[in-house]
Design a protein around this motif. Structure first.
Motif, PDB file in Angstrom:
ATOM      1  N   TRP A 242      11.301  33.986   2.043  1.00  0.00           N
ATOM      2  CA  TRP A 242      10.500  32.962   1.380  1.00  0.00           C
ATOM      3  C   TRP A 242       9.852  33.464   0.100  1.00  0.00           C
ATOM      4  N   MET A 243       9.581  34.772   0.014  1.00  0.00           N
ATOM      5  CA  MET A 243       9.109  35.303  -1.264  1.00  0.00           C
ATOM      6  C   MET A 243      10.158  35.077  -2.350  1.00  0.00           C
ATOM      7  N   CYS A 244      11.399  35.418  -2.039  1.00  0.00           N
ATOM      8  CA  CYS A 244      12.459  35.280  -3.032  1.00  0.00           C
ATOM      9  C   CYS A 244      12.866  33.820  -3.242  1.00  0.00           C
ATOM     10  N   GLU A 245      12.842  33.040  -2.190  1.00  0.00           N
ATOM     11  CA  GLU A 245      13.213  31.627  -2.325  1.00  0.00           C
ATOM     12  C   GLU A 245      12.158  30.848  -3.105  1.00  0.00           C
ATOM     13  N   TYR A 246      10.883  31.075  -2.803  1.00  0.00           N
ATOM     14  CA  TYR A 246       9.830  30.433  -3.602  1.00  0.00           C
ATOM     15  C   TYR A 246       9.910  30.894  -5.059  1.00  0.00           C
ATOM     16  N   ALA A 247      10.254  32.160  -5.271  1.00  0.00           N
ATOM     17  CA  ALA A 247      10.421  32.652  -6.635  1.00  0.00           C
ATOM     18  C   ALA A 247      11.497  31.846  -7.356  1.00  0.00           C
ATOM     19  N   ARG A 248      12.606  31.612  -6.679  1.00  0.00           N
ATOM     20  CA  ARG A 248      13.688  30.813  -7.275  1.00  0.00           C
ATOM     21  C   ARG A 248      13.213  29.407  -7.614  1.00  0.00           C
ATOM     22  N   GLN A 249      12.438  28.825  -6.711  1.00  0.00           N
ATOM     23  CA  GLN A 249      11.983  27.445  -6.900  1.00  0.00           C
ATOM     24  C   GLN A 249      10.913  27.317  -7.982  1.00  0.00           C
ATOM     25  N   LYS A 250      10.115  28.373  -8.168  1.00  0.00           N
ATOM     26  CA  LYS A 250       8.916  28.245  -8.992  1.00  0.00           C
ATOM     27  C   LYS A 250       8.955  29.070 -10.284  1.00  0.00           C
ATOM     28  N   GLY A 251      10.118  29.522 -10.676  1.00  0.00           N
ATOM     29  CA  GLY A 251      10.260  30.186 -11.962  1.00  0.00           C
ATOM     30  C   GLY A 251       9.850  31.644 -11.992  1.00  0.00           C
ATOM     31  N   PHE A 252       9.829  32.300 -10.842  1.00  0.00           N
ATOM     32  CA  PHE A 252       9.550  33.733 -10.750  1.00  0.00           C
ATOM     33  C   PHE A 252      10.852  34.492 -10.550  1.00  0.00           C
TER      34      PHE A 252
END
Length: 380
Positions: A242-252
């Motif tokens: 979820w760290m990496c997936e949220y990063a993908r979703q939120k421009g990180f």
């Protein structure tokens, strides 16, 4: 031949001068408080603010940009001391790479709290200290969290007897997801508009080998004890996904430290892929697919980071003697009970062949700093 780097926390002889004498006197007066700090809770539950500002002062330029890093003991460069921390923790290693890439001075601001859980880092570092990333010189913002949520849940589970209760670990995963997403949203809304890159660092698995033992509690369904490593690995993998997936979703960008630490730098299983690359999060992976790859398909390639293999016959120790925190090179700076350091120094390396320092894969913090640097933009 197996090789290991020395433990950077080993004591070194020191010369006692007037400043050291004053520090020694102050330390004596603070000793009761320090003892209480150590006795108050397990080491991974204590909190110790360890803020550092260190500027990579590059010759021939006065242009200066800023990297801001928020986190716990990992970004703090914690080394077991209440008085100092690693000078070249991962964010400052990244600053060296940026200095060479941009031909500029880079100010590495670390706002860190050793022992802090994700909620604490979010509320008391990222939100409360947002001014650091709002400065017009800011070009990169990075953070890491959730390690102590996992460590505290693991400690509680290990102490269980009777019937195993998995709810504490599930709560840790859910808290991690909540505050990682909130942190990204807050940074997106508050970081200086000219910020070029935002990076999250995910978690390595400290004590992976030591956890390959049976629990003291028994599973309610099977009536048998459970393997601790097999219980904890899927929980950690969920956090990392979820760290990496949220990063993908939120421009990180996501620096996948789990893959960098836990997988060898060669193809150990003959599948045609270097282990550390095969373990990485892949954009578009579902949670189920990622967990299957980490906990089943490639499980046999996971290795404790105390011996990170850079080839079939050579390894380096990425973890200090506490079996948790990354090893480092380059000495220490004041950080802890006596405040933080604000200082500067010339870069250790002025250029990097192939984007890698000579130490990039020899110490835990060097590897993490390199992983963060792979997302650096070509210009500020």
């Amino acid at each position: 031949m197996l090789t290991k780097t020395p433990d950077p926390t080993s004591p070194r002889p020191r010369r006692i001068g007037a400043l050291q004498a004053r520090v020694r006197t102050a330390l004596c007066s603070l000793l009761p408080a320090m003892l209480l700090l150590g006795a108050a809770a397990p080491a991974n539950a204590n909190t110790l603010t360890q803020n550092v500002s260190w500027t990579i002062d590059r010759a021939g330029t006065t242009t200066k940009y800023r990297v801001v890093a928020y986190g716990d003991s990992i970004y703090a460069g914690y080394n077991g001391s209440t008085l100092n921390a690693a000078k070249y923790a991962a964010p400052t290693v990244d600053a060296e790479y940026l200095s060479a890439l941009w031909n500029a001075d880079i100010e590495s601001i670390r706002r860190a709290k050793s022992g802090a859980v994700a909620a604490d880092i979010y509320n008391n570092k990222i939100v409360a200290e947002k001014s650091y990333m709002q400065a017009s010189s800011t070009r990169a913002v990075t953070f890491e969290m959730c390690g102590n949520d996992g460590l505290q849940a693991r400690t509680a589970f290990k102490s269980q007897t009777g019937t195993c209760d998995y709810s504490g670990m599930d709560a840790g995963v859910n808290s991690c997801k909540t505050y990682v997403a909130a942190a990204m949203d807050f940074i997106n809304a508050n970081a200086y508009a000219g910020t070029k890159v935002k990076v999250i660092s995910n978690l390595h698995y400290p004590g992976y080998a030591a956890d390959n033992v049976q629990s003291s509690c028994k599973d309610a369904t099977t009536g048998a004890t459970v393997n601790l490593q097999s219980v904890f690995l899927p929980k950690l993998a969920k956090m990392n996904y979820w760290m990496c997936e949220y990063a993908r979703q939120k421009g990180f960008q996501c620096a996948d430290n789990f893959a960098q630490y836990m997988g060898a730098d060669y193809d150990s299983n003959g599948d045609g892929k270097v282990d550390s690359e095969a373990l990485r999060y892949v954009a578009g992976d579902s949670e189920a697919a990622y967990l299957t790859r980490i906990t089943s398909t490639l499980r046999a390639t996971l290795r404790d980071a105390n011996a990170h293999f850079v080839s079939a016959g050579s390894s380096y120790d990425y973890i200090q003697s506490d079996d948790t925190h990354p090893t480092y090179s380059g000495g220490t700076v004041t950080a802890g009970l006596f405040g933080g350091t604000t200082g500067s120094g010339a870069p250790r390396y002025t250029s990097f062949v192939g984007g890698k320092s000579p130490l990039w894969n020899q110490y835990g913090h060097e590897r993490m700093g390199w992983a963060v640097s792979t997302s650096n933009p070509s210009a500020p």
